[in-house]
Design a protein around this motif. Structure first.
Motif, PDB file in Angstrom:
ATOM      1  N   TYR A   8     -33.516 -68.349 -37.344  1.00 53.46           N
ATOM      2  CA  TYR A   8     -32.859 -67.055 -37.539  1.00 53.46           C
ATOM      3  C   TYR A   8     -31.396 -67.256 -37.902  1.00 53.46           C
ATOM      4  CZ  TYR A   8     -32.224 -68.033 -32.505  1.00 53.46           C
ATOM      5  OH  TYR A   8     -31.973 -68.626 -31.300  1.00 53.46           O
ATOM      6  N   THR A   9     -30.814 -66.224 -38.493  1.00 55.15           N
ATOM      7  CA  THR A   9     -29.372 -66.252 -38.733  1.00 55.15           C
ATOM      8  C   THR A   9     -28.662 -65.937 -37.427  1.00 55.15           C
ATOM      9  OG1 THR A   9     -29.324 -63.932 -39.431  1.00 55.15           O
ATOM     10  CG2 THR A   9     -29.589 -65.603 -41.168  1.00 55.15           C
ATOM     11  N   TRP A  10     -27.421 -66.384 -37.348  1.00 55.43           N
ATOM     12  CA  TRP A  10     -26.583 -66.214 -36.156  1.00 55.43           C
ATOM     13  C   TRP A  10     -25.192 -65.884 -36.675  1.00 55.43           C
ATOM     14  CZ3 TRP A  10     -27.732 -66.777 -30.919  1.00 55.43           C
ATOM     15  CH2 TRP A  10     -26.667 -66.975 -30.042  1.00 55.43           C
ATOM     16  N   ALA A  11     -24.839 -64.608 -36.681  1.00 55.54           N
ATOM     17  CA  ALA A  11     -23.590 -64.169 -37.302  1.00 55.54           C
ATOM     18  C   ALA A  11     -22.633 -63.596 -36.261  1.00 55.54           C
ATOM     19  CB  ALA A  11     -23.870 -63.120 -38.376  1.00 55.54           C
ATOM     20  N   SER A  12     -21.385 -64.105 -36.305  1.00 59.30           N
ATOM     21  CA  SER A  12     -20.366 -63.628 -35.381  1.00 59.30           C
ATOM     22  C   SER A  12     -19.011 -64.127 -35.861  1.00 59.30           C
ATOM     23  CB  SER A  12     -20.645 -64.153 -33.972  1.00 59.30           C
ATOM     24  OG  SER A  12     -19.708 -63.624 -33.060  1.00 59.30           O
ATOM     25  N   GLY A  13     -17.994 -63.331 -35.636  1.00 59.05           N
ATOM     26  CA  GLY A  13     -16.644 -63.749 -35.958  1.00 59.05           C
ATOM     27  C   GLY A  13     -16.429 -64.094 -37.424  1.00 59.05           C
ATOM     28  N   GLY A  14     -17.142 -63.427 -38.322  1.00 58.31           N
ATOM     29  CA  GLY A  14     -16.972 -63.664 -39.742  1.00 58.31           C
ATOM     30  C   GLY A  14     -17.747 -64.844 -40.296  1.00 58.31           C
ATOM     31  N   GLU A  15     -18.514 -65.526 -39.461  1.00 61.05           N
ATOM     32  CA  GLU A  15     -19.340 -66.640 -39.921  1.00 61.05           C
ATOM     33  C   GLU A  15     -20.803 -66.313 -39.730  1.00 61.05           C
ATOM     34  OE1 GLU A  15     -18.704 -70.672 -39.097  1.00 61.05           O
ATOM     35  OE2 GLU A  15     -16.528 -70.530 -39.089  1.00 61.05           O
ATOM     36  N   GLU A  16     -21.635 -66.894 -40.594  1.00 56.03           N
ATOM     37  CA  GLU A  16     -23.079 -66.756 -40.425  1.00 56.03           C
ATOM     38  C   GLU A  16     -23.698 -68.141 -40.527  1.00 56.03           C
ATOM     39  OE1 GLU A  16     -25.569 -63.429 -41.968  1.00 56.03           O
ATOM     40  OE2 GLU A  16     -26.496 -65.029 -43.133  1.00 56.03           O
ATOM     41  N   HIS A  17     -24.419 -68.515 -39.489  1.00 52.67           N
ATOM     42  CA  HIS A  17     -25.090 -69.807 -39.424  1.00 52.67           C
ATOM     43  C   HIS A  17     -26.600 -69.564 -39.434  1.00 52.67           C
ATOM     44  CE1 HIS A  17     -21.397 -71.036 -36.781  1.00 52.67           C
ATOM     45  NE2 HIS A  17     -21.062 -70.798 -38.031  1.00 52.67           N
ATOM     46  N   VAL A  18     -27.348 -70.637 -39.582  1.00 50.31           N
ATOM     47  CA  VAL A  18     -28.790 -70.582 -39.407  1.00 50.31           C
ATOM     48  C   VAL A  18     -29.137 -71.481 -38.223  1.00 50.31           C
ATOM     49  CG1 VAL A  18     -31.054 -71.095 -40.391  1.00 50.31           C
ATOM     50  CG2 VAL A  18     -29.276 -70.069 -41.826  1.00 50.31           C
ATOM     51  N   VAL A  19     -29.824 -70.904 -37.245  1.00 51.22           N
ATOM     52  CA  VAL A  19     -30.276 -71.625 -36.057  1.00 51.22           C
ATOM     53  C   VAL A  19     -31.781 -71.837 -36.194  1.00 51.22           C
ATOM     54  CG1 VAL A  19     -30.599 -71.462 -33.555  1.00 51.22           C
ATOM     55  CG2 VAL A  19     -28.455 -70.679 -34.590  1.00 51.22           C
ATOM     56  N   THR A  20     -32.195 -73.089 -36.062  1.00 54.46           N
ATOM     57  CA  THR A  20     -33.623 -73.420 -36.129  1.00 54.46           C
ATOM     58  C   THR A  20     -33.988 -74.230 -34.895  1.00 54.46           C
ATOM     59  OG1 THR A  20     -33.557 -73.472 -38.541  1.00 54.46           O
ATOM     60  CG2 THR A  20     -35.434 -74.550 -37.482  1.00 54.46           C
ATOM     61  N   TRP A  21     -34.984 -73.734 -34.185  1.00 56.30           N
ATOM     62  CA  TRP A  21     -35.530 -74.429 -33.019  1.00 56.30           C
ATOM     63  C   TRP A  21     -36.887 -74.993 -33.404  1.00 56.30           C
ATOM     64  CZ3 TRP A  21     -32.334 -74.935 -29.024  1.00 56.30           C
ATOM     65  CH2 TRP A  21     -31.369 -73.949 -28.765  1.00 56.30           C
ATOM     66  N   THR A  22     -37.090 -76.288 -33.161  1.00 55.42           N
ATOM     67  CA  THR A  22     -38.378 -76.934 -33.399  1.00 55.42           C
ATOM     68  C   THR A  22     -38.867 -77.490 -32.074  1.00 55.42           C
ATOM     69  OG1 THR A  22     -37.652 -77.509 -35.632  1.00 55.42           O
ATOM     70  CG2 THR A  22     -39.610 -78.639 -34.783  1.00 55.42           C
ATOM     71  N   LEU A  23     -40.076 -77.097 -31.692  1.00 52.39           N
ATOM     72  CA  LEU A  23     -40.655 -77.514 -30.415  1.00 52.39           C
ATOM     73  C   LEU A  23     -41.749 -78.542 -30.684  1.00 52.39           C
ATOM     74  CD1 LEU A  23     -40.025 -74.264 -30.397  1.00 52.39           C
ATOM     75  CD2 LEU A  23     -40.913 -74.446 -28.082  1.00 52.39           C
ATOM     76  N   THR A  24     -41.731 -79.620 -29.902  1.00 54.24           N
ATOM     77  CA  THR A  24     -42.746 -80.663 -30.017  1.00 54.24           C
ATOM     78  C   THR A  24     -43.258 -80.994 -28.631  1.00 54.24           C
ATOM     79  OG1 THR A  24     -41.509 -81.591 -31.876  1.00 54.24           O
ATOM     80  CG2 THR A  24     -43.236 -82.960 -30.921  1.00 54.24           C
ATOM     81  N   GLU A  25     -44.571 -80.978 -28.481  1.00 51.06           N
ATOM     82  CA  GLU A  25     -45.169 -81.367 -27.204  1.00 51.06           C
ATOM     83  C   GLU A  25     -45.155 -82.883 -27.089  1.00 51.06           C
ATOM     84  OE1 GLU A  25     -48.960 -80.126 -24.450  1.00 51.06           O
ATOM     85  OE2 GLU A  25     -49.102 -79.881 -26.608  1.00 51.06           O
ATOM     86  N   THR A  26     -44.693 -83.377 -25.958  1.00 50.15           N
ATOM     87  CA  THR A  26     -44.644 -84.821 -25.739  1.00 50.15           C
ATOM     88  C   THR A  26     -45.992 -85.286 -25.172  1.00 50.15           C
ATOM     89  OG1 THR A  26     -43.731 -84.538 -23.518  1.00 50.15           O
ATOM     90  CG2 THR A  26     -42.150 -84.753 -25.337  1.00 50.15           C
ATOM     91  N   PRO A  27     -46.284 -86.589 -25.229  1.00 52.99           N
ATOM     92  CA  PRO A  27     -47.571 -87.089 -24.734  1.00 52.99           C
ATOM     93  C   PRO A  27     -47.866 -86.736 -23.276  1.00 52.99           C
ATOM     94  CG  PRO A  27     -46.483 -88.778 -26.035  1.00 52.99           C
ATOM     95  CD  PRO A  27     -45.494 -87.652 -25.873  1.00 52.99           C
ATOM     96  N   ASP A  28     -46.816 -86.540 -22.468  1.00 52.35           N
ATOM     97  CA  ASP A  28     -47.024 -86.190 -21.054  1.00 52.35           C
ATOM     98  C   ASP A  28     -47.124 -84.683 -20.811  1.00 52.35           C
ATOM     99  OD1 ASP A  28     -44.389 -85.554 -21.536  1.00 52.35           O
ATOM    100  OD2 ASP A  28     -43.560 -86.872 -19.991  1.00 52.35           O
ATOM    101  N   GLY A  29     -47.190 -83.890 -21.902  1.00 51.72           N
ATOM    102  CA  GLY A  29     -47.363 -82.446 -21.757  1.00 51.72           C
ATOM    103  C   GLY A  29     -46.068 -81.673 -21.610  1.00 51.72           C
ATOM    104  N   ASN A  30     -44.942 -82.351 -21.699  1.00 51.68           N
ATOM    105  CA  ASN A  30     -43.647 -81.682 -21.646  1.00 51.68           C
ATOM    106  C   ASN A  30     -43.223 -81.278 -23.052  1.00 51.68           C
ATOM    107  OD1 ASN A  30     -43.426 -81.947 -18.823  1.00 51.68           O
ATOM    108  ND2 ASN A  30     -42.683 -84.039 -19.044  1.00 51.68           N
ATOM    109  N   THR A  31     -41.999 -80.796 -23.206  1.00 48.50           N
ATOM    110  CA  THR A  31     -41.563 -80.270 -24.502  1.00 48.50           C
ATOM    111  C   THR A  31     -40.209 -80.835 -24.899  1.00 48.50           C
ATOM    112  OG1 THR A  31     -42.751 -78.216 -24.060  1.00 48.50           O
ATOM    113  CG2 THR A  31     -41.098 -78.155 -25.809  1.00 48.50           C
ATOM    114  N   ASN A  32     -40.128 -81.299 -26.150  1.00 47.19           N
ATOM    115  CA  ASN A  32     -38.851 -81.629 -26.768  1.00 47.19           C
ATOM    116  C   ASN A  32     -38.446 -80.417 -27.601  1.00 47.19           C
ATOM    117  OD1 ASN A  32     -36.721 -83.723 -27.622  1.00 47.19           O
ATOM    118  ND2 ASN A  32     -37.467 -82.890 -29.557  1.00 47.19           N
ATOM    119  N   LEU A  33     -37.238 -79.937 -27.389  1.00 51.70           N
ATOM    120  CA  LEU A  33     -36.707 -78.802 -28.130  1.00 51.70           C
ATOM    121  C   LEU A  33     -35.564 -79.312 -28.997  1.00 51.70           C
ATOM    122  CD1 LEU A  33     -36.650 -75.757 -28.651  1.00 51.70           C
ATOM    123  CD2 LEU A  33     -35.126 -75.534 -26.675  1.00 51.70           C
ATOM    124  N   HIS A  34     -35.749 -79.210 -30.305  1.00 46.19           N
ATOM    125  CA  HIS A  34     -34.762 -79.699 -31.270  1.00 46.19           C
ATOM    126  C   HIS A  34     -34.038 -78.503 -31.879  1.00 46.19           C
ATOM    127  CE1 HIS A  34     -33.044 -82.340 -34.330  1.00 46.19           C
ATOM    128  NE2 HIS A  34     -33.316 -81.375 -35.202  1.00 46.19           N
TER     129      HIS A  34
END
Length: 133
Positions: free
Chosen positions: A74-100
């Motif tokens: 999603y876009t993230w706009a504040s203070g005159g700037e607009e960024h793009v934020v992307t979250w990528t989720l990956t399940e680890t072999p032990d069933g936990n989650t890596n959030l990038h």
């Protein structure tokens, strides 16, 4: 010049639980700010924090991509700037989650440092919220 922030976080929760925390308005409020977020492409949302003397406390955005439970952008706009934020989720072999996290479109070193500081603090809050689940 455009700068990018890349960070990784590990959570001892399932990918579905982390996805909920990233995409459900009530969960987001617990670790970011009050909001009207919906994980629907094209949806325009607002986050509202306490204003300060340096910032009005408002972030607006638009959902760009939803690939449940693997990726949201999603876009993230504040203070005159607009960024793009992307979250990528990956399940680890032990069933936990890596959030990038990728946040692109940052224009200054101070902005980059501020984003890193903010997401580090919010990640700590997210850890607490996930522990309560």
């Amino acid at each position: 010049m455009s700068l990018a922030l890349t960070m990784d976080f590990q959570y001892n929760k399932s990918i579905d639980k982390v996805w909920q925390a990233l995409t459900e308005s009530g969960m987001l409020e617990k670790w970011i700010w009050k909001n009207d977020f919906k994980a629907v492409v094209g949806y325009k949302f607002t986050f509202r924090a306490e204003p300060s003397e340096w910032w009005d406390g408002i972030v607006t955005g638009e959902v760009l991509e939803v690939d449940e439970p693997n990726k949201i952008s999603y876009t993230w706009a504040s203070g005159g700037e607009e960024h793009v934020v992307t979250w990528t989720l990956t399940e680890t072999p032990d069933g936990n989650t890596n959030l990038h996290l990728d946040q692109t479109g940052i224009h200054t070193e101070d902005g980059l440092k501020g984003a890193q500081y903010g997401w580090t603090n919010m990640s700590a809050q997210l850890t607490k919220v996930l522990e309560e689940e």
